[in-house]
Write an enzyme that holds these catalytic residues in place. Sequence first.
Site, PDB file in Angstrom:
ATOM      1  N   LYS A  50       0.841  -1.205   0.000  1.00 33.42           N
ATOM      2  CA  LYS A  50       0.000   0.000   0.000  1.00 33.42           C
ATOM      3  C   LYS A  50       0.869   1.245   0.000  1.00 33.42           C
ATOM      4  O   LYS A  50       0.611   2.200  -0.725  1.00 33.42           O
ATOM      5  CB  LYS A  50      -0.934  -0.014   1.215  1.00 33.42           C
ATOM      6  CG  LYS A  50      -2.095  -0.975   1.029  1.00 33.42           C
ATOM      7  CD  LYS A  50      -2.853  -1.275   2.300  1.00 33.42           C
ATOM      8  CE  LYS A  50      -3.863  -2.396   2.014  1.00 33.42           C
ATOM      9  NZ  LYS A  50      -4.447  -2.990   3.203  1.00 33.42           N
ATOM     10  N   GLN A  94      -5.146  -2.152   9.313  1.00 32.45           N
ATOM     11  CA  GLN A  94      -4.937  -3.461   8.685  1.00 32.45           C
ATOM     12  C   GLN A  94      -5.538  -4.569   9.560  1.00 32.45           C
ATOM     13  O   GLN A  94      -5.231  -4.664  10.740  1.00 32.45           O
ATOM     14  CB  GLN A  94      -3.427  -3.678   8.483  1.00 32.45           C
ATOM     15  CG  GLN A  94      -3.076  -4.917   7.708  1.00 32.45           C
ATOM     16  CD  GLN A  94      -3.542  -4.861   6.255  1.00 32.45           C
ATOM     17  OE1 GLN A  94      -3.356  -3.862   5.560  1.00 32.45           O
ATOM     18  NE2 GLN A  94      -4.190  -5.911   5.784  1.00 32.45           N
ATOM     19  N   ASP A 117     -11.644   2.414   3.366  1.00 32.88           N
ATOM     20  CA  ASP A 117     -11.877   0.975   3.199  1.00 32.88           C
ATOM     21  C   ASP A 117     -13.366   0.687   3.013  1.00 32.88           C
ATOM     22  O   ASP A 117     -13.748  -0.420   2.618  1.00 32.88           O
ATOM     23  CB  ASP A 117     -11.378   0.229   4.448  1.00 32.88           C
ATOM     24  CG  ASP A 117     -10.233  -0.715   4.131  1.00 32.88           C
ATOM     25  OD1 ASP A 117     -10.010  -0.979   2.940  1.00 32.88           O
ATOM     26  OD2 ASP A 117      -9.588  -1.185   5.080  1.00 32.88           O
TER      27      ASP A 117
END
Length: 281
Positions: A50, A94, A117
């Site tokens: 990322k 995460q 997200d």
Amino acid sequence: MIIDGKAIAKMKREEIAKEVAKLNAKRITPGLAVILVGDDPASQIYVRNKHRACKETGIYSREITLAKDTSEEDLLALIDKLNADSAIDGILVQLPLPKQIDPDKVIERISPHKDVDGFHPVNAGALLTGQEGFVSCTPLGIMELIKSTGQEISGKDAVVIGRSNIVGKPVAHLLLRENATVTICHSRTRDLKSICQRADILVAAIGKAEMITGDYIKEGAIVIDVGINRLESGKVVGDVAFEEASKKATYITPVPGGVGPMTITMLLYNTLLSARKRAKD
Ligand code: NDP
């Protein structure tokens, strides 16, 4: 035809980089904060990827690594800080998180305006009710891949196997939004094969290596394989038996090189969208 996720992701990232440069001209740099709790090797790789993707597109990325015994309270306090930080447009924690931390609490603490997200219940609700909000990255990427075929989605029979909050359910809603007739299947579905055989568009998000064999596929279908399954040999395969399925499908995604590269790309896209909103403020 193989849907080349790598190539499509590359094109999309080039477009994103151009849009980022336009924002830079207004003295705005999109910023993404990625929080990793613990030292899970797979998560470390995802976070590194990322970071690299952000760098390539001109997005500022802040990697924050916390010890695996970090308390839920400390993580929530960090999220509060990032919610208030004007250099940060997107916050990503995460997953999976260590046992002492409730992932739902963490996701709900992220401002829905920075939830790139798309996991926050406000954004999930926005998708359900057709309002504006962040859509999670893998489902967004899947839609880009389907659209890349140039085939009409409206009126088609779409079957989604899997009903997780991060893939199956949002994909089903996105397909519905495009006027497909959508069936969602899961582990209790009866006669999965005959339902799949009706699918003009089949999305497999199960997590079972090559479970969907050629006889599940309708002639001429678009097949999107979301699964990532590592075999004992170390080889990574999808949920679809690619060789057999590709003989019947007109368009099919490979694993690796299909959905995977799109997921991070759509994270960059969501971060860009968030920064654009800031630019208008
Ligand atoms: P989950 O485990 O959360 O969901 C799996 C779904 O598959 C569940 O809804 C489950 O049904 C259903 N299922 C399990 N077994 C069967 C079966 N025999 N028949 C029909 N349905 C079944 O997984 P995710 O949605 O998180 O991920 C799915 C796959 O996609 C995984 O391989 C994952 O690694 C991959 N993935 C890939 C990403 C990418 O970027 N390429 C991103 C995210 C995920 P039930 O609800 O009844 O249990």
